[in-house]
Design a protein around this motif. Structure first.
Motif, mmCIF file in Angstrom:
data_model
loop_
_atom_site.group_PDB
_atom_site.id
_atom_site.type_symbol
_atom_site.label_atom_id
_atom_site.label_comp_id
_atom_site.label_asym_id
_atom_site.label_seq_id
_atom_site.Cartn_x
_atom_site.Cartn_y
_atom_site.Cartn_z
ATOM 1 N N ALA A 177 12.044 -8.322 45.922
ATOM 2 C CA ALA A 177 13.274 -8.333 45.331
ATOM 3 C C ALA A 177 14.236 -9.417 46.366
ATOM 4 N N ASP A 178 13.756 -9.658 47.424
ATOM 5 C CA ASP A 178 14.476 -10.644 48.316
ATOM 6 C C ASP A 178 14.113 -12.237 47.936
ATOM 7 N N ILE A 179 13.261 -12.665 47.106
ATOM 8 C CA ILE A 179 13.125 -13.940 47.132
ATOM 9 C C ILE A 179 14.009 -14.492 46.392
ATOM 10 N N ALA A 180 14.371 -15.564 47.372
ATOM 11 C CA ALA A 180 15.656 -16.439 47.062
ATOM 12 C C ALA A 180 15.661 -17.725 46.208
ATOM 13 N N LEU A 181 14.207 -18.272 46.166
ATOM 14 C CA LEU A 181 14.108 -19.597 45.626
ATOM 15 C C LEU A 181 12.644 -19.649 45.127
ATOM 16 N N ILE A 182 12.341 -20.378 44.159
ATOM 17 C CA ILE A 182 10.880 -20.772 43.703
ATOM 18 C C ILE A 182 10.389 -22.037 43.903
ATOM 19 N N VAL A 183 9.431 -22.372 44.452
ATOM 20 C CA VAL A 183 8.689 -23.721 44.485
ATOM 21 C C VAL A 183 7.612 -23.683 43.552
ATOM 22 N N SER A 184 7.535 -24.416 42.640
ATOM 23 C CA SER A 184 6.187 -24.236 41.633
ATOM 24 C C SER A 184 5.559 -25.668 41.446
ATOM 25 N N ASP A 185 4.173 -25.548 41.372
ATOM 26 C CA ASP A 185 3.681 -26.806 40.973
ATOM 27 C C ASP A 185 3.686 -27.160 39.724
ATOM 28 N N MET A 186 3.822 -28.309 39.169
ATOM 29 C CA MET A 186 4.145 -28.506 37.610
ATOM 30 C C MET A 186 2.748 -28.296 36.820
ATOM 31 N N HIS A 187 1.767 -28.694 37.401
ATOM 32 C CA HIS A 187 0.425 -29.027 36.545
ATOM 33 C C HIS A 187 -0.366 -27.788 36.792
ATOM 34 N N MET A 188 -0.531 -26.549 36.138
ATOM 35 C CA MET A 188 -1.282 -25.556 36.392
ATOM 36 C C MET A 188 -1.822 -24.968 34.862
ATOM 37 N N PRO A 189 -3.249 -24.495 34.948
ATOM 38 C CA PRO A 189 -3.756 -24.203 33.639
ATOM 39 C C PRO A 189 -2.874 -22.795 33.310
ATOM 40 N N LEU A 190 -2.799 -22.841 31.928
ATOM 41 C CA LEU A 190 -2.277 -21.655 30.971
ATOM 42 C C LEU A 190 -0.868 -21.749 30.745
ATOM 43 N N ILE A 191 -0.222 -21.512 32.052
ATOM 44 C CA ILE A 191 1.410 -21.496 31.808
ATOM 45 C C ILE A 191 1.596 -22.667 33.114
ATOM 46 N N LEU B 21 17.042 -17.584 39.750
ATOM 47 C CA LEU B 21 16.708 -18.319 41.099
ATOM 48 C C LEU B 21 16.779 -19.769 41.073
ATOM 49 N N PRO B 22 16.882 -20.544 41.946
ATOM 50 C CA PRO B 22 16.888 -21.854 42.295
ATOM 51 C C PRO B 22 15.219 -22.122 42.163
ATOM 52 N N PHE B 23 15.022 -23.197 41.336
ATOM 53 C CA PHE B 23 13.729 -23.386 40.955
ATOM 54 C C PHE B 23 13.161 -24.841 41.269
ATOM 55 N N ILE B 24 12.354 -25.301 42.100
ATOM 56 C CA ILE B 24 12.187 -26.477 42.467
ATOM 57 C C ILE B 24 10.576 -26.675 42.005
ATOM 58 N N LEU B 25 10.567 -27.824 41.346
ATOM 59 C CA LEU B 25 9.247 -28.129 40.642
ATOM 60 C C LEU B 25 8.386 -29.220 41.521
ATOM 61 N N LEU B 26 7.018 -29.228 41.934
ATOM 62 C CA LEU B 26 6.496 -30.230 42.545
ATOM 63 C C LEU B 26 5.230 -30.909 41.549
ATOM 64 N N THR B 27 5.104 -32.056 41.686
ATOM 65 C CA THR B 27 4.007 -32.865 40.974
ATOM 66 C C THR B 27 3.292 -33.689 41.930
ATOM 67 N N LEU C 255 16.482 -26.358 36.344
ATOM 68 C CA LEU C 255 15.647 -26.682 37.267
ATOM 69 C C LEU C 255 16.659 -27.427 38.541
ATOM 70 N N THR C 256 16.242 -26.968 39.781
ATOM 71 C CA THR C 256 17.099 -27.554 40.815
ATOM 72 C C THR C 256 16.701 -29.069 41.255
ATOM 73 N N ALA C 257 15.196 -29.195 41.276
ATOM 74 C CA ALA C 257 14.834 -30.402 41.642
ATOM 75 C C ALA C 257 13.465 -30.534 41.307
ATOM 76 N N CYS C 258 12.918 -31.942 40.977
ATOM 77 C CA CYS C 258 11.395 -32.062 40.864
ATOM 78 C C CYS C 258 11.157 -33.226 41.709
ATOM 79 N N LEU C 259 10.335 -32.834 42.689
ATOM 80 C CA LEU C 259 9.726 -33.560 43.842
ATOM 81 C C LEU C 259 8.145 -33.994 43.655
ATOM 82 N N GLN C 260 7.761 -35.142 44.211
ATOM 83 C CA GLN C 260 6.418 -35.693 44.009
ATOM 84 C C GLN C 260 5.836 -35.218 45.399
ATOM 85 N N LYS C 261 4.676 -34.617 45.312
ATOM 86 C CA LYS C 261 3.844 -34.292 46.392
ATOM 87 C C LYS C 261 3.175 -35.517 47.110
#
Length: 118
Positions: free
Chosen positions: A44-58, A74-80, A94-100
């Motif tokens: 319950a204490d997760i404060a932010l999410i950092v997610s890959d953009m390209h994943m199978p299914l979802i 929650l703030p959400f940062i997308l990585l690609t 979406l908080t930010a979209c960053l390139q890996k």
């Protein structure tokens, strides 16, 4: 701060987690959107999410939409691995979209700081 890292590539997820640990955060790793939802229920204490953009299914954008529909704001940062798609940063919630790339650690630190500025 506890941060959820969602990436179907376990090595990429671990690298992102290492960046976050170096910044003093506590990463929690999920390999897909379903595991991410489970981790959010467990921690319950997760404060932010950092997610890959390209994943199978979802993919990362679909995960963002799914969480917003559930009322999770929650703030959400997308990585690609590619250049961020045009308009990605205008995606609602979406908080930010960053390139890996070689500067990801610096860009990620900046995006996290921006996410929590009042």
């Amino acid at each position: 701060m506890r941060i959820l890292v969602v990436d179907d590539d376990s090595l990429a997820g671990e690298i992102t987690a290492a960046y976050l640990e170096a910044l003093g955060h506590e990463p929690v790793i999920a390999l897909d959107a379903m595991e991410a939802a489970s981790q959010l229920d467990t921690h319950a204490d997760i404060a932010l999410i950092v997610s890959d953009m390209h994943m199978p299914l979802i993919d990362g954008l679909a995960l963002l939409a799914m969480l917003r529909e559930q009322g999770i704001t929650l703030p959400f940062i997308l990585l690609t691995g590619d250049a961020p798609p045009p308009g990605a940063t205008r995606q609602p919630g979406l908080t930010a979209c960053l390139q890996k790339d070689t500067d990801l650690d610096v860009a990620l630190a900046r995006a996290i700081e921006q996410a929590f500025k009042a």
